[in-house]
Each structure stands twice: as C-alpha cells, then as structure tokens.
Design a protein around this motif. Structure first.
Motif, PDB file in Angstrom:
ATOM      1  N   HIS A 320       0.810  -1.174  -0.101  1.00 41.32           N
ATOM      2  CA  HIS A 320       0.180  -0.028  -0.109  1.00 41.32           C
ATOM      3  C   HIS A 320       0.933   1.241  -0.112  1.00 41.32           C
ATOM      4  N   SER A 321       0.363   2.236  -0.423  1.00 42.45           N
ATOM      5  CA  SER A 321       1.040   3.574  -0.316  1.00 42.45           C
ATOM      6  C   SER A 321      -0.037   4.720  -0.048  1.00 42.45           C
ATOM      7  N   ASN A 322       0.432   5.951   0.687  1.00 44.25           N
ATOM      8  CA  ASN A 322       0.141   7.092   0.532  1.00 44.25           C
ATOM      9  C   ASN A 322       0.835   8.130   0.034  1.00 44.25           C
ATOM     10  N   SER A 323       0.537   9.561  -0.198  1.00 45.02           N
ATOM     11  CA  SER A 323       1.424  10.530  -0.743  1.00 45.02           C
ATOM     12  C   SER A 323       2.848  10.295  -0.110  1.00 45.02           C
ATOM     13  N   HIS A 324       3.761  10.246  -0.795  1.00 42.78           N
ATOM     14  CA  HIS A 324       5.087  10.158  -0.275  1.00 42.78           C
ATOM     15  C   HIS A 324       6.520  10.548  -1.278  1.00 42.78           C
ATOM     16  N   LEU A 325       7.400  10.580  -0.628  1.00 35.17           N
ATOM     17  CA  LEU A 325       8.626  11.195  -1.464  1.00 35.17           C
ATOM     18  C   LEU A 325       9.699   9.938  -1.529  1.00 35.17           C
ATOM     19  N   GLY A 326      10.923  10.193  -2.043  1.00 38.85           N
ATOM     20  CA  GLY A 326      11.940   9.281  -2.207  1.00 38.85           C
ATOM     21  C   GLY A 326      12.189   8.491  -1.183  1.00 38.85           C
ATOM     22  N   ILE A 327      12.620   8.995  -0.248  1.00 37.83           N
ATOM     23  CA  ILE A 327      13.068   8.251   0.918  1.00 37.83           C
ATOM     24  C   ILE A 327      12.301   6.979   1.485  1.00 37.83           C
ATOM     25  N   SER A 328      10.671   7.297   1.139  1.00 36.72           N
ATOM     26  CA  SER A 328       9.736   6.140   1.364  1.00 36.72           C
ATOM     27  C   SER A 328      10.031   5.309   0.134  1.00 36.72           C
ATOM     28  N   LEU A 329      10.049   5.906  -0.623  1.00 42.34           N
ATOM     29  CA  LEU A 329       9.949   4.847  -2.058  1.00 42.34           C
ATOM     30  C   LEU A 329      11.225   3.992  -1.920  1.00 42.34           C
ATOM     31  N   MET A 330      12.469   4.641  -1.364  1.00 47.87           N
ATOM     32  CA  MET A 330      13.714   3.640  -1.528  1.00 47.87           C
ATOM     33  C   MET A 330      13.455   2.545  -0.310  1.00 47.87           C
ATOM     34  N   HIS A 341       8.090 -13.462  -0.923  1.00 50.58           N
ATOM     35  CA  HIS A 341       6.600 -13.754  -0.848  1.00 50.58           C
ATOM     36  C   HIS A 341       5.964 -12.684  -1.506  1.00 50.58           C
ATOM     37  N   LEU A 342       6.578 -11.555  -1.905  1.00 54.01           N
ATOM     38  CA  LEU A 342       5.720 -10.528  -2.745  1.00 54.01           C
ATOM     39  C   LEU A 342       5.253 -10.686  -3.953  1.00 54.01           C
ATOM     40  N   SER A 343       3.752 -10.918  -4.156  1.00 56.16           N
ATOM     41  CA  SER A 343       3.438 -11.477  -5.077  1.00 56.16           C
ATOM     42  C   SER A 343       2.692 -10.591  -6.268  1.00 56.16           C
ATOM     43  N   TYR A 344       2.788  -9.321  -6.146  1.00 54.18           N
ATOM     44  CA  TYR A 344       2.134  -8.403  -6.884  1.00 54.18           C
ATOM     45  C   TYR A 344       2.968  -7.177  -7.109  1.00 54.18           C
ATOM     46  N   ALA A 345       2.864  -6.279  -8.001  1.00 56.66           N
ATOM     47  CA  ALA A 345       3.445  -4.902  -8.372  1.00 56.66           C
ATOM     48  C   ALA A 345       2.880  -4.024  -7.038  1.00 56.66           C
ATOM     49  N   CYS A 346       3.742  -3.175  -6.642  1.00 53.66           N
ATOM     50  CA  CYS A 346       3.538  -2.379  -5.346  1.00 53.66           C
ATOM     51  C   CYS A 346       2.611  -1.192  -5.737  1.00 53.66           C
ATOM     52  N   ASP A 347       1.830  -0.586  -4.770  1.00 51.75           N
ATOM     53  CA  ASP A 347       1.154   0.740  -5.121  1.00 51.75           C
ATOM     54  C   ASP A 347       2.399   1.784  -4.730  1.00 51.75           C
ATOM     55  N   THR A 348       2.218   2.970  -5.535  1.00 50.29           N
ATOM     56  CA  THR A 348       2.963   4.165  -4.932  1.00 50.29           C
ATOM     57  C   THR A 348       2.095   5.261  -5.553  1.00 50.29           C
ATOM     58  N   HIS A 349       2.137   6.439  -4.836  1.00 51.63           N
ATOM     59  CA  HIS A 349       1.694   7.652  -5.219  1.00 51.63           C
ATOM     60  C   HIS A 349       2.716   8.388  -5.884  1.00 51.63           C
ATOM     61  N   TYR A 350       3.909   8.019  -5.782  1.00 48.26           N
ATOM     62  CA  TYR A 350       5.010   8.969  -6.236  1.00 48.26           C
ATOM     63  C   TYR A 350       5.009   9.587  -7.720  1.00 48.26           C
ATOM     64  N   PRO A 351       4.463   8.997  -8.490  1.00 50.33           N
ATOM     65  CA  PRO A 351       4.228   9.781  -9.631  1.00 50.33           C
ATOM     66  C   PRO A 351       3.407  11.109  -9.491  1.00 50.33           C
ATOM     67  N   TRP A 352       2.580  11.205  -8.459  1.00 50.08           N
ATOM     68  CA  TRP A 352       1.815  12.334  -8.394  1.00 50.08           C
ATOM     69  C   TRP A 352       2.662  13.315  -7.416  1.00 50.08           C
ATOM     70  N   GLN A 353       3.550  13.155  -7.065  1.00 52.32           N
ATOM     71  CA  GLN A 353       4.424  14.125  -6.412  1.00 52.32           C
ATOM     72  C   GLN A 353       5.521  14.857  -7.282  1.00 52.32           C
ATOM     73  N   SER A 354       5.456  16.306  -7.238  1.00 51.28           N
ATOM     74  CA  SER A 354       6.418  16.919  -8.043  1.00 51.28           C
ATOM     75  C   SER A 354       7.564  17.314  -7.211  1.00 51.28           C
ATOM     76  N   ASP A 355       7.244  17.335  -6.043  1.00 49.95           N
ATOM     77  CA  ASP A 355       8.531  17.767  -5.207  1.00 49.95           C
ATOM     78  C   ASP A 355       9.523  16.590  -4.760  1.00 49.95           C
ATOM     79  N   GLU A 356      10.701  16.850  -4.361  1.00 53.19           N
ATOM     80  CA  GLU A 356      11.701  15.897  -4.047  1.00 53.19           C
ATOM     81  C   GLU A 356      12.620  16.620  -3.234  1.00 53.19           C
TER      82      GLU A 356
END
Ligand code: GKR
Ligand code: MG
Length: 422
Positions: A320-330, A341-356
C-alpha cells in the motif's frame, strides 16, 4: 558507534486534487523527514507521515535516541513506547484512508520512521546497501503499478500551477491518464482509485482500461465505499477483469461474505492494519491479499515477519502507499526486494508528487520498476536546500493533519462523509 544527533523536519509537498471516498486531497501533503547522525558523521534517513500526532511522537522521542547505538533497535522501540502514552492521550487523526494515522498505529508509525533511519545508518556504516541487512536482495528491481485517480484539474485554493495530468472524471479521461503515466514510467499493472462516482461508471472505466491495455493487470479500490450489494454488482460486471478486488466493502465480515459469494481474491489496506485484525481475517477468510505498508506495520523487519505470516496462511502480499517522497520509495523498494513472498506490483503515489528532497531529484522509475543500486544504505542523499524549502512550505501552510473531507467541503459545502456511500 553512538548516535550524536536526531533531526525531525516536517515538510509540506504539493499534492494534486485527487478524489477518493472521503473527499479530495488537500493542496499539500505532510511528511516528516528523519535524520539520525552517527559519531562518524554518517546520516541515516527516514520518512513518514507529517500529521500532528505522529510528528508529535517523533519530536518527543528524538532526544532520547542520542547516545544509543544505531544497531540497538530494541532500545529504539523502548524509547518510542516510553513517549507514546502522552501523545495518544492527546488524540489521533483517525483517517481511515491513511491507516498510519490511526491512533492504534501511532507507535508502529513512529518506530518505523526511526527504524528505517537506524537501518540506513547501520548500512552506511558498513558500506552496504540496506537490503543486505534484510537478508539480501531476492530481486534487483521492484515493480510498481500505475495508480490512477479521478481528479479535478486544480484545487480551489492552490498556490501553484496545476499538475500535468489534467482533469479525470470519466472513463476516457482515466484511460488518457493511464496512457500518460504508462508512457512515462512503463508500468505493467494499473490500479484505479474508485468510490467517487457512480460505481457502474467506475466499472466502465475499468472496462475501458481493459480494452486500452489488454496485457496489463487491473485492480480497483473504492476504499470500502460500496455496500455488499453494490460490490456484488460491480464484481459481476468486471468478471474476469481483475487481478484483485481491493477494499470494495466495509468490515471483515462484509469482505468475508463478498469472498464467499464471488470467490474473487480480495485485497485490503483497510480492514487489516494490525496483527489482531489479521488473525480475525484468517479466521473468517475475509481477505486473500494483504497490502503491507512498513510505515504503520512497524518497520522493515516487522513487514518481513508479516510477509512470512501471510505465506504461512496462504495469503498473497502486495504493498500500500499514501502520498510520499523518495526516501519512503527507497525504503519500500529495499524491503520489497528482500521479500520472497511479494506476489504483486506495489502501489505508489510517487508519480503524483512533483517535489523531492533528494540530491539529483526524483528517483527514476523505468519499465515500471525502481532499481536497486550498489550505493550504501537506501542509496539516496538529502538535498538540504530543498528540505529547507519544503519545511518553509510546511510553516506557511494551514494544514496540520490530513483532512480530505474538509477539503471537499471547500468545493462543496454540503459534502458529508458517508460510508458506504453507494
Ligand atoms: O490518497 O486518496 C488517497 C488514497 O485513497 C489513500 O488514502 C489510501 O490509503 O492509497 C490508499 C489505498 O490504497 O487505500
Ligand atoms: Mg487501498
């Protein structure tokens, strides 16, 4: 090696007017950035929610971490726990769409933010990528999904230029949004955030996505905003289309009934957000796929334990993901890279964020994936000027706790949160 300083910096990041079951995103999302500095000058990084209760606990705890070894995560746990009662008594956000804000998850959320920074510092000290502390990488890249939202063009009260995606209030615009995101990032699965418009129209959007992207895996997530009857009607309409059906209807019992009636794999980040709910879910066979999130499940190692538990009980695992930046993404990427056991592609809000706030700007997503590197720790460095800029944005902005309902009331004064709405 001892910790000599701990900094917690709240920031406000631009966030587009994304629609969901509660209302609409405010123009800024809040995050807390953690820096844990060792005696050798190395700095470990963490990122979590910036909502007032979590921030309060982080700020109250940080002083007590000075003098601790960055390898002493049990000591960290004790220190977070010692500060928790005062903060919990002060109230919590209790926003169901942001499970990390639930009062019951506060300690896990604060611990997790520091744990990531401790692990980052450990790994930097040893000169190894963080994933090696998690047992090593079982994959060198982690797949994410295109996370589509119904949205408006711009916020009523935005102080900045609109995002590049434009309005999305019908199936054609959702397909256009998917195309834009997939062209830019190469995602191979798609998640549609639903629970906003008429459920049958939202199902039409999924069918339009299926027609436009026949090879992509599809998911829909109305954040429990549909009754059981509505969830059944949508399931019928989308027969054969979905990789999984995410949080269509409220409660573990409701999800269990839906699964019995449809046999569809149900996923959640709402009805299972802690171990007690997981146990109950297994008893009821309510959900078949758990959307983990280290931010509120108690950190990277606790999420690895969660993955093993899911495997034991035959549950699938996604993220799961909420709005986040790159430290969380990494952090998400190092964790996901370590989990068999990770069976699926993960969610990320990252493309919605323009700041870093990272040196070099945004973390690249290519072929739908974030790639691990050989750099020590999380592999990213703080851009202090950007951090200061976004901290100023936090000081200036009126938001202290996420509230999508109140933001929607700026557009529509008569808006009320009703669950399930449809
Ligand atoms: O940001 O609007 C949003 C999402 O709805 C978020 O709050 C949810 O936590 O992404 C989440 C989900 O999968 O339910
Ligand atoms: Mg969800």
């Amino acid at each position: 090696m001892k910790i000599v300083a701990v900094r917690v910096t709240p920031i406000a990041i631009k966030d587009p007017p994304l629609l969901n079951a509660a209302g609409v995103h405010e123009p800024f999302g809040l995050r807390s950035i953690i820096e844990v500095e060792g005696a050798d000058g190395q700095i470990g990084l963490g990122e979590t929610y910036g909502d007032a209760p979590v921030l309060d606990l982080l700020l109250k705890t940080r002083g007590s971490l000075v003098g601790l070894s960055p390898f002493d995560v049990n000591g960290l746990w004790a220190r977070v726990l010692a500060q928790a009662p005062a903060v919990q008594a002060a109230g919590s956000v209790e926003m169901e769409l942001a499970p990390g804000s639930l009062g019951s998850n506060l300690v896990n959320s604060a611990f997790s933010a520091f744990e990531v920074a401790f692990l980052d510092l450990q790994a930097r000290t040893l000169g190894i990528p963080l994933v090696e502390l998690l047992g090593g990488a079982v994959r060198d890249k982690v797949a994410y999904s295109a996370y589509l939202f119904y949205k408006w063009d711009a916020s009523v009260d935005s102080e900045y230029a609109p995002d590049p995606y434009g309005e999305a209030v019908n199936p054609q615009q959702i397909v256009q949004q998917a195309r834009q995101m997939i062209d830019q990032y190469g995602f191979e699965s798609i998640k549609l955030k639903a629970g906003v418009f008429d459920p049958m129209e939202e199902a039409d959007a999924v069918l339009a996505l299926k027609a436009a992207f026949p090879k992509h895996q599809l998911r829909i997530d109305p954040n429990s905003n549909w009754s059981l009857a509505t969830s059944l009607r949508v399931a019928e309409k989308l027969a054969g289309c979905l990789e999984y059906y995410e949080d269509p209807t409220p409660t573990l019992e409701g999800m269990a009934q839906l699964h019995r009636a449809t046999g569809l794999p149900l996923a959640t980040n709402m009805v299972v957000t802690n171990w007690a709910e997981l146990r109950r879910s297994v008893e009821l066979n309510a959900v078949q796929i758990l959307l983990s999130d280290h931010h509120y499940w108690g950190g990277l190692r606790a999420t690895q334990a969660l993955a093993r538990t899911c495997s034991t009980f035959g549950l699938g695992l996604s993220m799961h993901s909420n709005s986040h930046l790159g430290i969380s993404l990494m952090a998400m990427t190092h964790l996901a890279a370590s989990v068999h056991h990770l069976s699926y592609a993960c969610d990320t809000h990252y493309p919605w964020q323009s700041d870093e706030i990272l040196v070099g700007g945004k973390v690249p997503i290519t072929g739908g994936c974030v790639h691990l590197t050989d750099k020590p720790g999380l592999g990213v460095e703080l851009d202090r000027d950007k951090l200061a800029e976004l901290n100023e944005a936090y000081q200036r902005c009126r938001i202290r706790t996420r509230n999508d309902v109140a933001q929607m009331q700026r557009f529509r004064p008569d808006w009320q949160q009703v669950k399930p709405r449809f």
